[in-house]
Design a protein around this motif. Structure first.
Motif, PDB file in Angstrom:
ATOM      1  N   THR A  25       0.828  -1.326   0.004  1.00 31.56           N
ATOM      2  CA  THR A  25       0.029  -0.028   0.036  1.00 31.56           C
ATOM      3  C   THR A  25       0.857   1.241  -0.031  1.00 31.56           C
ATOM      4  O   THR A  25       1.784   1.207   0.739  1.00 31.56           O
ATOM      5  N   GLU A  69       0.434   5.334   0.447  1.00 32.76           N
ATOM      6  CA  GLU A  69      -0.854   6.366   0.978  1.00 32.76           C
ATOM      7  C   GLU A  69      -0.109   7.734   0.932  1.00 32.76           C
ATOM      8  O   GLU A  69       0.842   7.805   1.525  1.00 32.76           O
ATOM      9  N   THR A 104      -0.757  12.043   1.248  1.00 32.22           N
ATOM     10  CA  THR A 104      -1.621  13.084   2.056  1.00 32.22           C
ATOM     11  C   THR A 104      -1.815  14.356   0.922  1.00 32.22           C
ATOM     12  O   THR A 104      -1.504  15.388   1.265  1.00 32.22           O
ATOM     13  N   SER A 112      -9.273   7.447  -3.165  1.00 34.71           N
ATOM     14  CA  SER A 112      -8.781   8.907  -2.992  1.00 34.71           C
ATOM     15  C   SER A 112      -9.895   9.667  -2.890  1.00 34.71           C
ATOM     16  O   SER A 112     -11.232   9.285  -2.920  1.00 34.71           O
ATOM     17  N   THR A 147      -4.461  10.029  -1.536  1.00 37.70           N
ATOM     18  CA  THR A 147      -4.712   8.998  -2.350  1.00 37.70           C
ATOM     19  C   THR A 147      -4.066   7.774  -1.799  1.00 37.70           C
ATOM     20  O   THR A 147      -2.890   7.611  -1.489  1.00 37.70           O
ATOM     21  N   ARG A 148      -4.721   6.531  -1.920  1.00 39.36           N
ATOM     22  CA  ARG A 148      -4.151   5.321  -1.578  1.00 39.36           C
ATOM     23  C   ARG A 148      -4.074   4.435  -2.871  1.00 39.36           C
ATOM     24  O   ARG A 148      -5.093   3.809  -3.325  1.00 39.36           O
TER      25      ARG A 148
END
Length: 413
Positions: free
Chosen positions: A344, A346, A348, A398, A404-405
């Motif tokens: 993953t 992710e 900011t 997102s 968004t990840r």
């Protein structure tokens, strides 16, 4: 021979043929027995009449005649009898007509055998007609299906639910039909892909190439101050670097999509691959004042091509850096369970509009809300192709102004 009897048609035809031959033998034996019984009855009549006449003329002969009729005579008696009858022209070479009972039996036997032969031949011919009609009907259906395939109709299939060579042929034909349809479909897709690729390359190179040509023309035709000439040269250098990067990545993407690149998978540390990707972007993250935090919990060994997977991860992390404001963070995490291995990533950052999410992995797609003007939109498409080449899948979640990840999942076989 055993392999031929897996065919149900051959089993049935052989069983029917054996049944008919047995029936032919039984009928022939029955006819011969009937004719022999009739011949025996006729000769009983004939011998009875002769015996009665002899006894009538000479009663003392009664006791001698009966044993001669019911028992086998000696060779000497048979020879004397043959000599006696020969005096009257009765020999083995005499015409059958002189022996009415024998002649009648011979005629009946001949007619019976001919009749049985005609009936059995008619039955065999009828069965042969229907059997071969059935076989040729199946062959015609196969020929018709093959003709349809040649004409481009791949929907027709041969259905054979019986054991045997025809079923194997039908399975092979259906498999061949599917392969031909798949190959032609692949060719159409490759042709369409080539058309789209050439269109994309032309579209993406048109603007920077026009800019380079324009600045070169100005520098060739006009006297420019050294500062302005230097600015033009720097601009050309940036445009050429952009085109170089674009062409290289387009070719990589094209080769991946066309399966022209072999992905060499080796079982190695996924942690090291992810760390190498982070190290490659360390200076870019520092310049953007973005912190990359790799939450490394355990060592995970995964079968992959390090160089290619590293490039996919670099593109995703780089995308996060470019769309994350100063002071933001990018969190990376590895996770493994008995079912899958997951990465993953992710950030900011500014997030992706919900309407753009289904399209972000398309080549040259640029989100309408993107604040980065020089984004080309090929990095994520390349990452998706690399992940899928590793039998993985990539998804994105997102929320605007939150982050968004990216979730990369490799399902274990």
């Amino acid at each position: 021979m055993k392999r031929y009897f897996i065919n149900s048609g051959l089993k049935i035809s052989t069983a029917v043929l054996l049944l008919l031959m047995t029936l032919f033998l039984l009928i022939t034996c029955l006819c011969l027995k009937t004719h022999n019984d009739n011949l025996k009855a006729d000769y009983i009549k004939s011998l009875g009449a002769i015996s009665a006449r002899v006894v009538e003329k000479n009663p003392e002969m009664e006791k001698e005649i009966i044993p001669l009729i019911t028992k086998e005579v000696s060779k000497e008696e048979a020879t004397r009898g043959s000599v006696f009858l020969k005096q009257y022209g009765l020999t083995e070479s005499v015409e059958d007509e002189l022996f009415p009972y024998v002649n009648r039996a011979i005629v009946k036997n001949n007619y019976s055998i001919i009749l049985i032969f005609i009936i059995m031949a008619a039955i065999l011919f009828t069965l042969n007609y229907f059997q071969y009609g059935f076989f040729y009907k199946r062959i015609r259906s196969l020929t018709f299906a093959a003709k349809k395939v040649v004409e481009g109709d791949y929907d027709i299939a041969i259905n054979e639910n019986k054991e045997g060579d025809f079923s194997k042929l039908a399975i092979s034909f259906n498999s061949m039909r599917g392969i031909i349809r798949s190959n032609l479909s692949d060719l159409r897709r490759e042709k369409q892909f080539l058309v789209e690729l050439l269109s994309d390359i032309s579209h993406q190179l048109k603007t920077p190439l026009s800019s380079v040509i324009l600045y070169n023309d100005i520098m060739l035709t006009k006297q420019l101050p050294s500062k302005q000439r230097e600015d033009f040269l720097l601009n050309n250098q940036n445009q050429l670097e952009k085109m170089n990067w674009l062409i290289k990545n387009i070719l990589k993407l094209a080769k991946l999509d066309a399966k022209a690149i072999e992905i060499v998978k080796e079982k190695q540390s996924l942690n090291e691959t992810l760390q190498d990707a982070i190290d490659a972007l360390e200076s870019k993250a520092y310049d953007a004042q973005v912190v990359i935090d790799f939450k490394e919990k355990e060592e995970i060994a995964f079968k992959h091509d390090r160089l290619w997977l590293e490039e996919a991860l670099i593109n995703i992390i780089k995308n996060g850096i470019e769309h994350t404001p100063c002071g933001g963070t990018i969190d990376l995490e590895l996770f493994e369970n008995p079912l899958y291995t997951r990465i993953t990533i992710e950030d900011t950052g500014e997030g992706i509009n919900e309407a753009d999410l289904p399209n972000i992995f398309k080549r040259f797609y640029k989100a309408k809300t993107s604040k980065k003007s020089d984004s080309i939109g090929i990095g994520l498409a390349l990452s998706k192709s690399i992940v899928e080449a590793h039998n993985g899948m990539i998804e994105v979640r997102s929320k605007m102004e939150v982050g968004t990840r990216f979730i990369i999942t490799f399902v274990k076989c």
